[in-house]
Design an enzyme around this catalytic site. Structure first.
Site, PDB file in Angstrom:
ATOM      1  N   CYS A   1       0.867  -1.269  -0.013  1.00 38.61           N
ATOM      2  CA  CYS A   1      -0.090  -0.108  -0.002  1.00 38.61           C
ATOM      3  C   CYS A   1       0.849   1.315   0.220  1.00 38.61           C
ATOM      4  CB  CYS A   1      -0.967   0.082   1.248  1.00 38.61           C
ATOM      5  SG  CYS A   1      -1.646  -1.454   1.310  1.00 38.61           S
TER       6      CYS A   1
ATOM      7  N   ARG B   1       1.294   1.180  -6.110  1.00 38.31           N
ATOM      8  CA  ARG B   1       1.662   0.331  -4.988  1.00 38.31           C
ATOM      9  C   ARG B   1       0.210  -0.219  -4.324  1.00 38.31           C
ATOM     10  NH1 ARG B   1       6.665   1.208  -2.355  1.00 38.31           N
ATOM     11  NH2 ARG B   1       5.712   0.545  -0.392  1.00 38.31           N
TER      12      ARG B   1
ATOM     13  N   TRP C   1      -3.821  -1.918  -1.688  1.00 39.61           N
ATOM     14  CA  TRP C   1      -3.839  -3.237  -2.160  1.00 39.61           C
ATOM     15  C   TRP C   1      -4.246  -4.016  -0.996  1.00 39.61           C
ATOM     16  CZ3 TRP C   1      -3.148  -5.141  -7.084  1.00 39.61           C
ATOM     17  CH2 TRP C   1      -2.964  -6.336  -7.086  1.00 39.61           C
TER      18      TRP C   1
ATOM     19  N   ASN D   1       0.682   0.163   6.185  1.00 43.74           N
ATOM     20  CA  ASN D   1       1.306  -0.707   4.924  1.00 43.74           C
ATOM     21  C   ASN D   1       2.056  -1.726   5.825  1.00 43.74           C
ATOM     22  OD1 ASN D   1       2.190  -1.638   2.872  1.00 43.74           O
ATOM     23  ND2 ASN D   1       3.870  -0.123   2.529  1.00 43.74           N
ATOM     24  N   GLY D   2       1.684  -3.112   5.265  1.00 44.27           N
ATOM     25  CA  GLY D   2       2.000  -4.147   5.960  1.00 44.27           C
ATOM     26  C   GLY D   2       1.231  -5.305   6.321  1.00 44.27           C
TER      27      GLY D   2
ATOM     28  N   GLU E   1      10.108 -21.593 -17.014  1.00 49.71           N
ATOM     29  CA  GLU E   1       9.822 -20.170 -16.698  1.00 49.71           C
ATOM     30  C   GLU E   1      11.064 -19.220 -17.221  1.00 49.71           C
ATOM     31  OE1 GLU E   1       8.497 -16.817 -14.875  1.00 49.71           O
ATOM     32  OE2 GLU E   1       7.448 -18.542 -15.728  1.00 49.71           O
TER      33      GLU E   1
ATOM     34  N   LYS F   1      10.592 -15.932 -19.698  1.00 45.22           N
ATOM     35  CA  LYS F   1      10.871 -14.826 -19.271  1.00 45.22           C
ATOM     36  C   LYS F   1      11.644 -14.078 -20.441  1.00 45.22           C
ATOM     37  CE  LYS F   1       9.166 -13.567 -16.314  1.00 45.22           C
ATOM     38  NZ  LYS F   1       8.337 -14.584 -16.340  1.00 45.22           N
TER      39      LYS F   1
ATOM     40  N   GLU G   1       9.446 -13.409 -23.614  1.00 46.06           N
ATOM     41  CA  GLU G   1       8.331 -12.358 -23.652  1.00 46.06           C
ATOM     42  C   GLU G   1       8.934 -10.865 -23.549  1.00 46.06           C
ATOM     43  OE1 GLU G   1       5.695 -13.089 -20.331  1.00 46.06           O
ATOM     44  OE2 GLU G   1       7.163 -13.342 -18.930  1.00 46.06           O
TER      45      GLU G   1
ATOM     46  N   HIS H   1      16.082 -36.469 -28.914  1.00 43.36           N
ATOM     47  CA  HIS H   1      15.013 -37.220 -29.553  1.00 43.36           C
ATOM     48  C   HIS H   1      14.401 -36.121 -30.615  1.00 43.36           C
ATOM     49  CE1 HIS H   1      15.114 -40.865 -26.962  1.00 43.36           C
ATOM     50  NE2 HIS H   1      15.074 -39.873 -26.075  1.00 43.36           N
TER      51      HIS H   1
ATOM     52  N   LYS I   1      -1.142  -7.783 -18.630  1.00 39.91           N
ATOM     53  CA  LYS I   1      -0.957  -8.101 -17.222  1.00 39.91           C
ATOM     54  C   LYS I   1      -1.874  -9.169 -16.717  1.00 39.91           C
ATOM     55  CE  LYS I   1       1.400  -8.457 -13.460  1.00 39.91           C
ATOM     56  NZ  LYS I   1       2.886  -9.071 -13.649  1.00 39.91           N
TER      57      LYS I   1
END
Length: 608
Positions: A2, A27, A75, A101-102, A481, A485, A488, A504, A603
């Site tokens: 936040c 945030r 958030w 925040n937290g 992954e 990364k 993209e 193969h 996103k």
């Protein structure tokens, strides 16, 4: 995560707070609020939604008078986004207003205690506990109350607190959550990030853990938690404004890569108590776990790659069969599911259309749904039987980093939680696993300190036309992954293969100078992966090896070697993925790509 802003001075506070919050909206953006002291009382205005809703509600702050206040953009972690759950939160009498925040880890026990003392709660948040604690401990001295509150709460916090008994000052504190003090001319500020106050001042104090700041318009005094004054060194910010909006980073992606230790810690720490994994988020009993016939993991993109790791981890620890499915395929393959199956659904946004459709398909077959998401109150979270939030905070860059890492962390927690209930651990094994899990943030930080080594390697290979990633078992899962990364954000063709499968067919694509990134972190399969490295080397490949500190002989076969710390092999994916994230980032940067917003990508994918 936040955003917090606070102001005291001679100007109208509300417009300054809203302006500062606009710089912090990255945030948190599901709700916002301000609290202003005026006419001997605290006035609060807050609203669900983007900051624009609150700005419109308050006429850009002009309709709220007063020269001292605190603001917050949220958030959600505890409680869905709503006007009621928005910050600031008031104590019962209205004497205190708090922004936070937290995460307060022991808020449930504190809430029970306060209810027994007669306090009433109106929100679902952990923050409201703090507002009531101030009222409970307050005897006329706000500093004394602050010390008592922070000695009682557990977790991470940055707090800004107004008290109606203090018309000329307000108070703030931080622990494991960012908060700075801005020093102006006849006015002073607090903020989660300097970007919020750069228009007004570049002179700041950086608060350390449990340092308490008391602000009035002409001075700031900082105390430790023994109420002793602390002398602070002023720091002058020399970033330009656009860079400061990313916290000094060139791109959000790098910022989020660097945030991974904290994000992993925030995901783990509330769920380990007295050396045991405690998942209060879910209602799976030991009997439920024993009755699971099969586990499906359903997800898209990077979340699917988390699921591939999850298959190896859960099957190894729990001996329950696991099938990983791409969400867009799951609902159309006529899945064979029944009420004794558990479906684990993974989504950063909690709104991914294919994943939500797969969830509904599984529910129609009677399966139990456990979701791993980052957004409180999202569609997938609301549709699930159980949900575990990753608490990664908002992730701005399209290419996920910290969301992936925190999802992976939750998979470890779930697997170990179930394995312990099934009696699959000895006492010593369980304790060691928990200890290793708690060491992840520190080990990720250790890797990040050597990021220049990866940057150098990227400078040698950023003009490659095609790059292959290989690995076995968990290393193969991470290769998926790493390849994603790279492709993209850099637009370089890249593929990931199980190392034993390369010969193969695909080895025909290897020619002189082709870069192969080989992951060989596990002990059991290390020699076999080395054999695969020799195979591609014989065809002219250049090999970059990723291995652990204990494997010295990788240098004998690979052209370049990246080392990661040793840890329980099941947890190695959390470490081995970091240099791959960095490699993709630096390659894209050297190519001049739009790293945070790569072409054709969004996103949150909300269409099938």
């Amino acid at each position: 995560m936040c955003g917090i802003v606070g102001y005291i001075g001679k100007n109208q506070a509300a417009p300054i707070l809203l302006e500062g919050l606009s710089k912090l909206e990255y945030r948190g953006y599901d709700s916002a609020g301000i609290a202003i002291f005026d006419n001997n009382k605290i006035e609060v205005a807050k609203a669900k939604g983007r900051l624009a809703v609150l700005s419109e509600k308050t006429n850009d702050g002009k309709s709220v008078t007063g020269t001292m206040g605190i603001g917050h953009t949220r958030w959600a972690t505890h409680g869905e986004p709503s006007d009621v759950n928005s910050h600031p939160h008031l104590s019962m009498s209205g004497r205190f207003a708090v922004v936070h925040n937290g995460i307060i880890e022991n808020y449930i026990s504190l809430k029970k205690m306060l209810i027994e003392k007669g306090f009433e709660f109106i929100s679902e948040t952990d923050t409201e506990v703090i507002a009531h604690l101030f009222e409970y401990y307050y005897t006329g001295d706000i500093l004394d109350a602050m010390v008592k509150v922070i000695n009682r709460v557990e977790g991470s916090y940055a707090l800004g607190v107004l008290c109606s008994d203090y018309p000329d000052s307000f108070i703030a504190v931080r622990k494991s959550s960012p908060l700075i003090v801005g020093l102006g001319d006849g006015e002073n500020f607090i903020a989660s990030d300097v970007t919020a106050i750069l228009k007004h001042t570049r002179n700041i104090y950086r608060l350390e853990d449990n340092e308490i700041a008391v602000l009035n318009h002409d001075c700031v005094t900082v105390y430790n938690n023994d109420k002793e004054e602390v002398k602070k060194e002023m720091f002058t910010v020399d970033w330009d404004v656009s860079a400061a909006e990313k916290g000094g980073y060139e791109h959000f992606m790098m910022k989020e890569i660097e945030e991974q230790p904290k994000a992993i810690r925030d995901t783990i720490s509330p769920r380990i108590k007295d050396g045991r994994i405690v998942l209060d988020d879910i209602s799976l009993t030991a009997e439920d776990i024993k009755n699971i016939n099969k586990i499906y993991i359903v997800a898209c993109g990077s979340a699917y790659h988390v699921g591939v790791v999850g298959k190896y981890v859960i099957e190894k620890l729990c001996r329950i069969p696991v099938e990983v499915q791409v969400a867009s395929e799951f609902r159309y393959c006529d899945p064979i599911i029944n009420k004794n199956d558990l479906v684990i659904v993974i989504s950063q946004s909690g709104e991914t259309a294919d994943t939500l459709a797969a969830l509904k398909e599984a529910k129609n077959h009677g399966a139990r749904i456990l979701s791993i998401v980052n957004v409180v109150g999202s569609a997938i979270a609301n549709a699930s039987d159980d949900v575990i939030y990753t608490w990664a905070g908002p992730e701005i860059a399209v290419a996920t980093t910290k969301a992936y890492s925190t999802q992976l962390t939750v998979i470890y927690l779930i697997a170990a939680y179930m394995a312990e209930k099934l009696g699959m651990f000895t006492t010593g094994e369980y304790s060691q696993f928990v200890n290793d899990l708690q060491s992840l943030p520190e080990k990720v930080s250790e890797i990040l300190k050597s990021k220049e080594e990866v940057q150098y390697l990227a400078s040698k290979f950023f003009n490659c036309h095609s790059i292959f990633f290989i690995g076995r078992n968990l290393d193969y899962a991470v290769s998926l992954e790493g390849s994603l990364k790279l492709k993209e954000i850099s637009y370089i063709h890249s593929e990931a293969y199980a190392a034993g499968e390369l010969k193969h067919g695909t080895i025909s694509l290897i020619e002189d100078g082709t870069l192969v990134i080989a992951l060989a972190t596990g002990q059991e399969l290390f020699d076999k992966t080395v054999s695969n490295v020799k195979e591609v080397k014989a065809r002219g490949a250049v090999v970059m090896g990723v291995t652990t500190d204990s494997h010295d002989n990788m240098e004998d076969v690979a052209d370049y070697v990246i080392k990661i710390p040793n840890i329980n092999e099941i947890l190695l994916p959390s470490l081995s993925v970091v240099p791959l994230q960095l490699f993709g980032y630096y390659v894209a940067s050297l190519k001049g790509c739009d790293i945070d917003k790569p072409r054709n990508l969004a996103k949150s994918v909300t269409v099938e």
